[in-house]
Scaffold this motif. Structure first.
Motif, PDB file in Angstrom:
ATOM      1  N   ASP A 137       0.851  -1.180   0.000  1.00 19.26           N
ATOM      2  CA  ASP A 137       0.000   0.000   0.000  1.00 19.26           C
ATOM      3  C   ASP A 137       0.894   1.239   0.000  1.00 19.26           C
ATOM      4  OD1 ASP A 137      -1.496   2.287   1.231  1.00 19.26           O
ATOM      5  OD2 ASP A 137      -3.132   0.829   1.137  1.00 19.26           O
ATOM      6  N   PRO A 138       0.898   2.013  -1.099  1.00 20.79           N
ATOM      7  CA  PRO A 138       1.788   3.182  -1.173  1.00 20.79           C
ATOM      8  C   PRO A 138       1.574   4.183  -0.043  1.00 20.79           C
ATOM      9  CG  PRO A 138       0.883   2.669  -3.338  1.00 20.79           C
ATOM     10  CD  PRO A 138       0.148   1.810  -2.346  1.00 20.79           C
ATOM     11  N   PHE A 139       0.308   4.384   0.358  1.00 18.95           N
ATOM     12  CA  PHE A 139       0.050   5.368   1.412  1.00 18.95           C
ATOM     13  C   PHE A 139       0.680   4.941   2.731  1.00 18.95           C
ATOM     14  CE2 PHE A 139      -2.530   6.932   4.975  1.00 18.95           C
ATOM     15  CZ  PHE A 139      -2.363   8.304   4.797  1.00 18.95           C
ATOM     16  N   ILE A 140       0.511   3.665   3.088  1.00 16.77           N
ATOM     17  CA  ILE A 140       1.061   3.177   4.355  1.00 16.77           C
ATOM     18  C   ILE A 140       2.582   3.267   4.348  1.00 16.77           C
ATOM     19  CG2 ILE A 140       1.309   1.152   5.840  1.00 16.77           C
ATOM     20  CD1 ILE A 140      -1.493   0.305   4.978  1.00 16.77           C
ATOM     21  N   PHE A 141       3.202   2.819   3.266  1.00 14.47           N
ATOM     22  CA  PHE A 141       4.663   2.836   3.196  1.00 14.47           C
ATOM     23  C   PHE A 141       5.205   4.259   3.182  1.00 14.47           C
ATOM     24  CE2 PHE A 141       8.629   2.880   0.704  1.00 14.47           C
ATOM     25  CZ  PHE A 141       9.409   2.038   1.499  1.00 14.47           C
ATOM     26  N   LEU A 142       4.668   5.099   2.299  1.00 10.07           N
ATOM     27  CA  LEU A 142       5.195   6.451   2.154  1.00 10.07           C
ATOM     28  C   LEU A 142       4.915   7.317   3.385  1.00 10.07           C
ATOM     29  CD1 LEU A 142       4.360   7.157  -1.601  1.00 10.07           C
ATOM     30  CD2 LEU A 142       6.589   6.600  -0.587  1.00 10.07           C
ATOM     31  N   SER A 143       3.804   7.043   4.079  1.00 14.22           N
ATOM     32  CA  SER A 143       3.536   7.804   5.304  1.00 14.22           C
ATOM     33  C   SER A 143       4.560   7.465   6.388  1.00 14.22           C
ATOM     34  CB  SER A 143       2.116   7.530   5.802  1.00 14.22           C
ATOM     35  OG  SER A 143       1.949   6.169   6.179  1.00 14.22           O
ATOM     36  N   HIS A 144       5.016   6.217   6.416  1.00 14.24           N
ATOM     37  CA  HIS A 144       6.085   5.843   7.350  1.00 14.24           C
ATOM     38  C   HIS A 144       7.392   6.541   6.974  1.00 14.24           C
ATOM     39  CE1 HIS A 144       3.441   2.615   8.824  1.00 14.24           C
ATOM     40  NE2 HIS A 144       4.286   2.478   9.834  1.00 14.24           N
ATOM     41  N   ILE A 145       7.689   6.564   5.666  1.00 13.87           N
ATOM     42  CA  ILE A 145       8.903   7.259   5.222  1.00 13.87           C
ATOM     43  C   ILE A 145       8.820   8.738   5.596  1.00 13.87           C
ATOM     44  CG2 ILE A 145      10.278   7.948   3.220  1.00 13.87           C
ATOM     45  CD1 ILE A 145      10.493   4.976   3.948  1.00 13.87           C
ATOM     46  N   GLY A 146       7.644   9.336   5.409  1.00 15.45           N
ATOM     47  CA  GLY A 146       7.454  10.736   5.787  1.00 15.45           C
ATOM     48  C   GLY A 146       7.670  10.957   7.278  1.00 15.45           C
ATOM     49  N   ALA A 147       7.183  10.032   8.098  1.00 15.75           N
ATOM     50  CA  ALA A 147       7.352  10.151   9.551  1.00 15.75           C
ATOM     51  C   ALA A 147       8.832  10.035   9.929  1.00 15.75           C
ATOM     52  CB  ALA A 147       6.526   9.078  10.264  1.00 15.75           C
ATOM     53  N   ILE A 148       9.556   9.152   9.241  1.00 14.73           N
ATOM     54  CA  ILE A 148      10.996   9.024   9.508  1.00 14.73           C
ATOM     55  C   ILE A 148      11.717  10.331   9.174  1.00 14.73           C
ATOM     56  CG2 ILE A 148      13.113   7.858   8.760  1.00 14.73           C
ATOM     57  CD1 ILE A 148      11.408   5.323   8.365  1.00 14.73           C
ATOM     58  N   VAL A 149      11.348  10.950   8.052  1.00 14.20           N
ATOM     59  CA  VAL A 149      11.963  12.222   7.649  1.00 14.20           C
ATOM     60  C   VAL A 149      11.660  13.305   8.683  1.00 14.20           C
ATOM     61  CG1 VAL A 149      11.938  14.060   5.928  1.00 14.20           C
ATOM     62  CG2 VAL A 149      11.960  11.666   5.192  1.00 14.20           C
ATOM     63  N   ILE A 150      10.393  13.388   9.118  1.00 12.94           N
ATOM     64  CA  ILE A 150      10.001  14.393  10.111  1.00 12.94           C
ATOM     65  C   ILE A 150      10.756  14.183  11.417  1.00 12.94           C
ATOM     66  CG2 ILE A 150       8.076  15.217  11.533  1.00 12.94           C
ATOM     67  CD1 ILE A 150       6.232  14.588   9.146  1.00 12.94           C
ATOM     68  N   TRP A 151      10.904  12.915  11.808  1.00  7.22           N
ATOM     69  CA  TRP A 151      11.678  12.596  13.024  1.00  7.22           C
ATOM     70  C   TRP A 151      13.124  13.074  12.873  1.00  7.22           C
ATOM     71  CZ3 TRP A 151      13.803   6.999  13.339  1.00  7.22           C
ATOM     72  CH2 TRP A 151      14.748   6.888  14.347  1.00  7.22           C
ATOM     73  N   GLN A 152      13.732  12.810  11.717  1.00  9.60           N
ATOM     74  CA  GLN A 152      15.117  13.203  11.495  1.00  9.60           C
ATOM     75  C   GLN A 152      15.282  14.726  11.474  1.00  9.60           C
ATOM     76  OE1 GLN A 152      17.832  11.090  11.456  1.00  9.60           O
ATOM     77  NE2 GLN A 152      16.248   9.656  12.141  1.00  9.60           N
TER      78      GLN A 152
END
Length: 326
Positions: A137-152
């Motif tokens: 699911d692109p939304f689930i995967f990309l939202s996790h990537i987005g959260a990792i970026v925001i955390w960083q």
């Protein structure tokens, strides 16, 4: 879910663990918990090694016992025990707790796609496949990537991923609603339907649909609740005849039938042998049904070769059958 999504979910659980005061105040424990969460998020899929043996073993067993209730309980214990050997002195209770959550989340999210798991084994052997989330699911995967970026970028990792999972809860609810609308439309169009098989695609609005009545099977694609019909076939239960009965003894065909609830079959004579062919109707792609099981038998009904798996051309299928014969 796919491997990449399970990895980012492991990172999410390891991050949320920092909201645990015991973890937050112990850097070594926090690092070990992140490692345990990453391993735990992958552990149930270790049965992928069955592919090295053959497709029949993989299809019949993948997401089976490794996703069962005993496995969900044993994976965290095993992972915690191994990590404690290499990283002694960490809090084993909290390491086990967050590793368990990572394993549980892996099995839990897997029940939402069309493949499903035996998550309730040994209480129930039935596969649980809710069919609301695509395998990737692109939304689930990309939202996790987005959260990792925001955390960083400097936000608190625990609260960042906790907020993400709050959003994903509403996303799953919406996907259930969308699937149920497709189901209701299918029942309205075919009130005599005995089964409606719905599989999601990577596009939010598109669903693969197979409708079975007592007399017919319909293969369609739904865009929201608008149906586009592709093919229809008479519904023909597997007959009791010598050729079919001989083919049913084959491991590849047996594995296919243990996995596929929606298929059509045919028996043909090709050159000097019989072929029993089964195709899964749920995965129509570009006018082709790629998930198949084929059994070749001689005139005495001895099995010559067989294959089950994903095939996208007749030429590839012929090569695999010839290889199996050799």
């Amino acid at each position: 879910m796919d491997t990449g999504t399970h990895i980012v979910m492991g990172i999410a659980i390891g991050s949320i663990a920092t909201l645990d005061p015991v973890v937050a105040n112990d850097l070594l424990l926090a690092q070990t918990v992140m490692l345990g969460a990453l391993i735990g998020s992958q552990a149930p899929d270790f049965d992928t090694v069955l592919k090295l043996r053959n497709n029949a073993k993989y299809i019949r067993n993948h997401r089976g016992i490794t996703h069962s209730i005993p496995a969900v309980l044993l994976w965290p214990i095993l992972i915690t025990a191994v990590l404690s050997l290499f990283i002694p002195g960490v809090n084993l209770v909290h390491l086990w707790l967050w590793t368990f959550l990572a394993v549980f989340l892996h099995v839990f999210v897997d029940i939402f796609n069309a493949y499903g798991t035996q998550a309730l084994y040994p209480i129930k052997k039935k596969w649980i496949a809710l069919g609301v989330i695509y395998i990737f699911d692109p939304f689930i995967f990309l939202s996790h990537i987005g959260a990792i970026v925001i955390w960083q970028l400097g936000t608190h990792q625990g609260y960042t991923f906790l907020a993400l999972y709050g959003i994903l809860i509403f996303y799953y609810i919406w996907r259930f609603y969308a699937r149920n609308e497709v189901y209701k439309t299918a029942k309205q169009k075919h009130p005599d339907a005995t089964h409606v098989f719905i599989s999601p695609s990577y596009k939010w609005r598109r669903w693969h649909v197979v409708i079975r009545t007592k007399k017919m099977m319909y293969v369609a694609q739904a865009m929201d609740t608008e149906f586009n019909y592709y093919e229809s076939y008479p519904f023909e239960p597997i007959p009791n005849n010598p050729i079919i009965n001989a083919a049913l003894k084959d491991d590849n065909l047996s594995a296919f039938l243990s996995f596929s609830p929606s298929y059509r079959w045919e028996v043909v004579y090709v050159e000097d042998h019989h072929e029993v062919r089964f195709v899964d109707l749920r995965y129509r792609s570009k006018g082709h049904y790629p998930f198949v099981a084929i059994v070749k038998l001689d005139d005495e009904l001895n099995i010559l070769s067989s294959y089950t798996g994903w095939i996208f051309s007749e030429e590839t299928l012929r090569k695999k059958l010839e290889f199996a014969t050799d």
